[in-house]
Write an enzyme that holds these catalytic residues in place. Structure first.
Site, short mmCIF file in Angstrom:
data_model
loop_
_atom_site.label_atom_id
_atom_site.label_comp_id
_atom_site.label_asym_id
_atom_site.label_seq_id
_atom_site.Cartn_x
_atom_site.Cartn_y
_atom_site.Cartn_z
N GLY A 156 0.83 -1.37 0.00
CA GLY A 156 -0.01 -0.08 -0.13
C GLY A 156 0.76 1.42 0.06
O GLY A 156 0.21 2.44 0.17
N GLU B 129 -11.28 2.29 30.65
CA GLU B 129 -10.94 2.87 29.84
C GLU B 129 -10.34 4.35 30.40
O GLU B 129 -9.45 4.91 30.09
CB GLU B 129 -12.02 3.24 28.59
CG GLU B 129 -12.43 2.06 27.80
CD GLU B 129 -11.44 1.40 27.25
OE1 GLU B 129 -10.16 2.01 26.92
OE2 GLU B 129 -11.66 0.12 27.06
#
Length: 652
Positions: free
Chosen positions: A202, A422
């Site tokens: 890529g 989190e």
């Protein structure tokens, strides 16, 4: 494939014609045959109404005096011949007609052979791929290289390639040589015979080749490495010879071999030794590139993302003289690539490619093209006329973290646990100076994760310090520590599995590859097979470590991970108020960006725009200027501004 179908069509046509001919010839006595009883036949013979007969075994065919044809079965009547003679009837006799003397019989005898030949041709063409190469069904050794002309491909030039300026410069030199060879020959310079493009998938290797095809006004052949190798030994070598013959006829020319590692792997590693088809193909490629005969004017371009598996003879000077690294783009390169892609789509004035470039470290050119495409699809689903910064940000989150799983039902207890998990990552990251800044924290499930904290570096980093590695391990352990602090030892979940895996791998790399262990010192214990040592001629070998050393490695890895755990525990206990504040904010807003997290921890009140869901009224409020969230009114104004900008360009 097309020729195989034609073969069977012609075969069917021949069968139909032969059968028709045989049916016509079968009526040699004329008229339609009338089946009669043998007794009637004898009566007709006695009455002299029969003109002539033909006896073929048990079948009698004949004609009456009026010309009508008939047939009957002969029961081996003993006085038949005498009776025919007595009545003066002309007759003839012959063997039983098996049909073998007719065309249909000949075809029937040859049909099995023709069928086998047809099936063999069909399967050979299937094995050789569509078309069977040039030269028909037997053209297996012909090259499958395609000649690319300006009328066949979209015009791509170096202006369409961004972010890899060094690679472009080296390749532009080749184009310049093809256009002005005398300038180089006057100084005794020789253009490289081969250029190998090396880079991750890529990064733009094939795009560079297309740009050369667009820039150079010379024939350009393209082929894949897998097109050389077939199941028959010698076919690949024949295709290589044919490819270079085509190149010599069209010289000066360029030949691009994509994924050359399919044919250029180390010799001696395959099954079959010297008779291996791939090795013979590689040997022929080596000879054609730099053998006894010169190939003036034929330049080979090749691309691979596996240079480590290529044969050394292929990489030596005289073959692939120049090896061009096509790296991952840096922040400036990513911005240039984004600018190339957003020119093809309508964007709002608020789009800032520099912000997107900063938030996409490690992205390749293909990733960035996909990001812009995802943003365009997202804007189209929302019936937008232009792509705003909001769509680009959401597309980036989708590419990096996966699509939001809004339909996933998460219980309140699970949601609360995810929020504290989190928040633990975020609080540790904020209080570790070596950690990267937080870009976004969310408890909306994405991909396989129930929540995520994304950190982004302020600039591209090419190396990793010991302090940064330890900070990353502490951040990784922050989620597990927060769970244990808030919910207790027995309520710890499996949600930290990916964090633990990342921390363990990072610690093992520090110990075995980067020499960051005081006990083991600056030695490599990675257990990898090394190549020769440059400049010393020392061949590498497979390293084997002792059991004692392995135990020390495991001990050092455990110490590093536990240090990260203890560091995270210390920070979360010290900043327990931040953990609680941030967890409650995540439970309320579900997603927070970096600036909003800073404002919350600083005691500032934030209010976010929330889209209307299930017919419920939306919570609308002011959003911090740094946020990329926009409401519908803002979108309309952005679309109007973009329309005015486009109209101004059209007027100019």
């Amino acid at each position: 494939m097309r020729n195989g179908k034609n073969f069977f069509v012609w075969l069917a046509l021949i069968v139909v014609l032969v059968v028709g001919y045989d049916l016509i010839q079968g009526n040699t006595l004329g008229g339609a045959k009338n089946e009669i009883a043998f007794s009637e036949f004898l009566d007709d013979v006695s009455a002299r109404r029969v003109k002539e007969v033909k006896i073929q075994g048990p079948v009698i065919n004949g004609k009456f005096e009026d010309g009508a044809a008939f047939s009957t079965y002969n029961p081996n009547y003993p006085g038949l011949i005498d009776k025919l003679n007595e009545n003066g009837i002309r007759f003839e006799a012959g063997p039983v007609d098996t049909g073998m003397n007719s065309l249909i019989g000949i075809l029937a005898s040859w049909f099995p052979v023709l069928l086998l030949i047809g099936v063999w041709i069909f399967f050979m063409r299937q094995m050789q791929g569509a078309g069977g190469g040039r030269g028909g069904a037997m053209g297996f050794g012909r090259s499958r290289a395609r000649l690319i002309g300006a009328e066949k491909i979209k015009k791509i030039t170096f202006k369409d390639v961004a972010g890899i300026e060094e690679a472009k410069e080296e390749l532009f030199e080749i184009v310049d040589f093809l256009k002005h060879p005398d300038k180089f020959k006057a100084l005794g310079g020789k253009i490289p015979k081969g250029c190998l493009l090396i880079g991750s998938p890529g990064t733009g290797k094939t795009l560079l080749a297309k740009a050369i095809a667009g820039e150079a006004d010379v024939p350009f052949f393209t082929i894949s490495g897998s097109d050389f190798v077939e199941m028959f030994v010698g076919v690949g070598a024949s295709r290589v010879r044919d490819l270079f013959e085509q190149g010599k006829k069209s010289a000066p020319c360029l030949i691009f071999i994509d994924e050359i590692d399919a044919v250029g792997r180390h010799r001696g590693a395959g099954v079959g030794g010297g008779n291996d088809e791939r090795e013979q193909t590689l040997n022929q490629l080596l000879v054609e590139m730099d053998g006894f005969e010169e190939n003036e004017g034929v330049i080979i371009l090749a691309a691979t993302n596996r240079p480590d598996v290529l044969d050394q003879a292929l990489l030596r000077p005289g073959r692939f003289d120049r090896q061009i690294i096509v790296p991952l783009p840096d922040i400036l390169g990513r911005e240039q690539i984004l600018n190339v892609h957003i020119k093809k789509v309508p964007v709002a004035p608020d789009v800032n490619t520099q912000v997107i470039a900063r938030g996409t470290p490690g992205f390749t050119g293909a990733d960035l093209a996909n990001l812009v495409n995802e943003a365009a699809l997202l804007a189209a689903r929302r019936d937008r006329k232009v792509i705003t910064m909001k769509e680009l940000e959401e597309a980036k989150d989708k590419v990096m973290m996966g699509a939001e799983r809004k339909s996933m039902v998460v219980g309140e207890e699970e949601k609360k646990l995810t929020a504290y998990h989190e928040a633990g990552h975020a609080v540790v990251s904020i209080n570790c100076p070596e950690s990267d800044p937080i870009h976004k924290a969310t408890i909306i499930p994405r991909g396989r994760a129930l929540g995520m904290v994304m950190r982004l570096p302020e600039k591209d980093k090419l190396s990793l310090t010991r302090a940064k590695a330890k900070a990353d391990m502490a951040v990784a352990m922050g989620g597990r520590v927060a769970e244990e602090m808030i919910f207790g030892y027995e309520k710890v979940t499996s949600g930290a599995s990916s964090d633990i895996k990342m921390a363990t791998r990072l610690a093992r790399a520090m110990v075995t590859q980067w020499g960051m262990s005081d006990k083991l010192g600056p030695l490599d214990y990675s257990n990898e097979t090394e190549g020769a040592v440059p400049g010393y001629g020392i061949a590498g070998s497979h390293k084997v470590i002792s059991d004692d050393t392995a135990n020390i490695i495991d001990s050092e890895v455990k110490i590093l991970v536990e240090e990260g755990y203890q560091h995270a525990e210390m920070l979360l206990k010290k900043h327990a108020d931040q953990l609680e504040t941030l967890a409650q904010a995540l439970l309320e807003f579900e997603t927070l960006n970096g600036e909003e997290i800073k404002d919350i921890l600083a005691g500032k009140e934030i209010r976010k725009y929330v889209e209307v869901k299930a017919g419920k009224p939306a919570r609308t409020s002011s959003v911090p200027a740094s946020s990329t969230s926009v409401n519908n009114d803002n979108v309309k104004s952005l679309e109007q501004a973009a329309a005015k900008k486009r109209k101004k360009k059209e007027d100019l």
